[in-house]
Structures are given as structure tokens and as C-alpha cells.
Design a protein around this motif. Structure first.
Motif, short mmCIF file in Angstrom:
data_model
loop_
_atom_site.label_atom_id
_atom_site.label_comp_id
_atom_site.label_asym_id
_atom_site.label_seq_id
_atom_site.Cartn_x
_atom_site.Cartn_y
_atom_site.Cartn_z
N GLU A 137 13.93 9.29 -3.73
CA GLU A 137 13.89 10.16 -4.92
C GLU A 137 12.67 11.07 -4.87
N SER A 138 11.54 10.53 -4.43
CA SER A 138 10.31 11.34 -4.32
C SER A 138 10.52 12.48 -3.34
N PHE A 139 11.21 12.21 -2.24
CA PHE A 139 11.50 13.24 -1.24
C PHE A 139 12.33 14.37 -1.86
N GLY A 161 2.32 12.07 -3.92
CA GLY A 161 1.73 10.82 -4.41
C GLY A 161 2.09 10.56 -5.87
N TYR A 162 2.02 11.60 -6.69
CA TYR A 162 2.36 11.46 -8.11
C TYR A 162 3.84 11.15 -8.28
N LEU A 163 4.67 11.80 -7.48
CA LEU A 163 6.12 11.55 -7.55
C LEU A 163 6.42 10.09 -7.23
N CYS A 177 0.85 -1.19 0.00
CA CYS A 177 0.00 0.00 0.00
C CYS A 177 0.89 1.24 0.00
N LEU A 178 0.69 2.11 -0.97
CA LEU A 178 1.56 3.29 -1.10
C LEU A 178 1.27 4.38 -0.06
N GLN A 179 0.22 4.18 0.75
CA GLN A 179 -0.07 5.19 1.79
C GLN A 179 1.09 5.31 2.77
N LYS A 180 1.73 4.19 3.10
CA LYS A 180 2.86 4.22 4.03
C LYS A 180 4.04 4.98 3.43
#
Length: 340
Positions: A179-181, A168-170, A138-141
């Protein structure tokens, strides 16, 4: 084959869930999508070959006129994270700060920040199967970690609604927390400063800058707004806060250019939408009517055909230099500060 049979056949061929995990809406036009994508696929294939040649070797991606031209024509999905990281400066920041992201998550927390982020987790992309609690993983975490780390890294911003959609999109594109951070840091810290700070001064300033650009380039639309006393924030705040996520289907192509060329891309997109639909907007006769028309201009064939749309954003608004934007930002920011 009659239209109903064609629609049924297209629905059977096109997956109900798109490559990023989003469920297609009930009114999704599968036939039109198939027709468009069959021609667009040829373009995508050509672009993918050119990008593969450009990225060969270990030299990495450096900003250049060639890269700018390639980016404007779209980055293939398989290269998108790597190119975004390079052109935005996020890769350099990550390389210079090894282990920093994980240290943030292991350090002292902030109960108020954690609570604010948790409140928004279930509201983030409810139509995306990967963000559902039943998803594995689950990507929520992942989203929680990225937003928490960023809030601890940039305490002046902390967490602001809208950042959840961007982060979320990143995550969907990079499939990588760290990398998203660093891409979130590039957007919030450098490309769009003060958009998400408590006073949102950068965001308010840029909405006023758009109003001035419309006054300069599309005076009839500006006159309509003035006649009805419509505040631009009422019409475009979501465009700016969410950077067109959940608003335009071309969002990834827009972000390709946003990471490479900076915030003026947002003005190009906004001006193109307004200019292309100027006659339609000018039919409005009340404030609710104007608001409704601004919602409608983000839908339809013009925005779905992303290749044509992206060509338009670089031709329709005409000249738009960073010098002009910087000058307008200075005057609009000063006016907002005077108002208190």
C-alpha cells in the motif's frame, strides 16, 4: 500545584513516544499538549463515529462533497490508510496490478539505485524508535523495499532525497509495504509530477508559482523578498520536497487533503503560514533574518492546534482555483525552460 509540578505531572501522564513512534523533543510542552488534546479528543471522537457510519458496508470510499467535507475535518487514524488508498486512486492501481510490487522486488536490481537508497536509510527519522536498527521489526528494511520497488517502477525518477521521508511516513500510517508503494506512486507519479525527477522541474515550477501567488495576495511580503534578492527555493524547498514532514505537526491532516484534493493544498498551507505571520516576516531586515523567520513560522500554537489551522488553510488564502494554478504553472515552467 505550581507550574513545575504541573509539568512533571503532565510528563508522567503523556507518553514520551507518540503513537507513530516519534520521541517527543526535550523542549516539548506537555502541559499545553494535554490542555489542547483534552478538548481535541472530543472532536476526534465525534469524527470517528461519523467516519464509521460513512465507511459501513462494502461500497468503499468514493469522492463526493460529503467525503471532501469529512476529509477536511480529518480522517481518524484507524481509517486513514483505507481512505488515502481510495481517494488517491492507489487502491484501483493495486487492484489492477496484482503481484506487480513483489515482481519488482524479485526482478533484476540496480546496484546504483540500491546504493543511493542505503545511504539515506539511517538518516530517515532518527528520532523514530521503529526505524532504528535495534527495533523489532526494524522498518528500515520495509522502507528500503518500498523505495527500491518505486525506483525500478519509475526509472525516470529512480530515487531522490526527500522520498525517504515520504515513504517512511506512508509506512507508519499504512503498516503495509505494498500500500505504501502505491500511495508513493500516487504522490510522485500523479499528484506531484516532476517533483522528484532529476531536473526537479515540477518542484522548481511550483516554488515559482508560490512566489507569484504571494505577489498577487501578499504584495508586501513579495516586495521584501525582491528588495533583498531572496530566492524562494531558499525558504520553501523543504516544504515542497518533504510535503511538510518534520516541518509541521499537522502533516497528516494536510496529507488527508493532499490525497483527496491534489497539489493545490500545498499552496494553501504555504500561503496560510505566510499570511498569518505577515507582520512578523516584514520585521526582517536581512536575508539571514528572513530565512530565520520562515523557520519560526512553522512552530508555535498556530500550527500545533491542527483543527483551527486546517480551517484557516481553506479561508485565509481566499479563492485558489486549479485553473489559476495551472495557468501560473504554464507560465512559470516556460520561464524556467527559457532560463535553461
Amino acid at each position: 500545584m505550581d507550574p513545575a509540578e504541573r509539568a512533571q505531572a503532565a510528563r508522567a501522564r503523556v507518553p514520551r513516544i507518540d503513537p507513530y513512534g516519534f520521541e517527543r523533543p526535550e523542549d516539548f510542552d506537555y502541559v499545553a499538549y494535554e490542555e489542547f488534546f483534552s478538548t481535541y479528543l472530543v472532536i476526534l471522537t465525534k469524527r470517528a463515529i461519523k467516519w464509521s457510519k460513512l465507511l459501513k458496508g462494502s461500497g468503499g470510499v468514493r469522492k463526493s462533497l460529503t467525503v471532501k467535507r469529512y476529509v477536511r475535518k480529518g480522517i481518524p487514524l484507524e481509517h486513514r490508510a483505507r481512505v488515502w488508498m481510495a481517494v488517491s486512486g492507489a487502491q484501483a492501481q493495486m487492484d489492477q496490478n496484482p503481484g506487480y510490487y513483489h515482481r519488482l522486488l524479485e526482478g533484476e536490481g540496480s546496484p546504483s539505485l540500491e546504493e543511493a537508497i542505503r545511504t539515506d536509510l539511517n538518516r530517515t527519522f532518527p528520532d523514530n524508535v521503529r526505524f532504528r536498527k535495534t527495533a523489532e521489526p526494524c522498518l528500515q528494511k520495509t522502507l528500503y523495499n518500498v523505495l527500491l520497488a518505486y525506483g525500478l517502477h519509475n526509472r525516470g525518477v529512480g530515487y531522490c532525497q526527500g522520498m525517504n521521508f515520504i515513504a517512511g511516513y506512508l509506512i507508519l500510517i499504512t503498516k503495509n509495504e505494498e500500500e505504501s508503494f502505491w500511495l508513493l506512486d500516487a504522490l510522485v507519479g500523479r499528484i506531484l509530477p516532476d517533483y522528484y525527477s532529476p531536473a526537479m522541474l515540477g518542484l522548481k515550477t511550483d516554488q515559482e508559482v508560490l512566489a507569484e501567488l504571494v505577489r498577487m495576495k501578499l504584495p508586501a511580503v513579495a516586495a521584501l523578498m525582491d528588495a533583498h534578492g531572496v530566492l524562494w527555493t531558499l525558504l520553501v524547498s523543504r516544504w515542497f520536497i518533504c510535503l511538510f514532514v518534520d516541518i509541521l505537526p499537522t502533516v497528516l491532516r494536510i496529507w488527508d487533503c493532499l490525497f483527496n484534493e491534489g497539489s493545490k493544498i500545498i499552496f494553501r498551507v504555504a500561503l496560510t503560514l505566510i499570511k498569518q505571520h505577515q507582520e512578523f516576516i516584514l520585521e526582517a531586515s536581512s536575508v539571514p533574518d528572513i530565512c530565520d523567520k520562515f523557520k519560526q513560522i512553522t512552530k508555535g500554537d498556530f500550527v500545533t492546534e491542527c483543527h483551527t489551522f486546517m480551517q484557516k488553510i481553506f479561508s485565509e488564502p481566499g479563492s485558489l482555483s486549479m485553473t489559476t494554478i495551472s495557468r501560473l504553472r504554464e507560465s512559470c515552467r516556460a520561464a524556467l525552460l527559457t532560463q535553461g
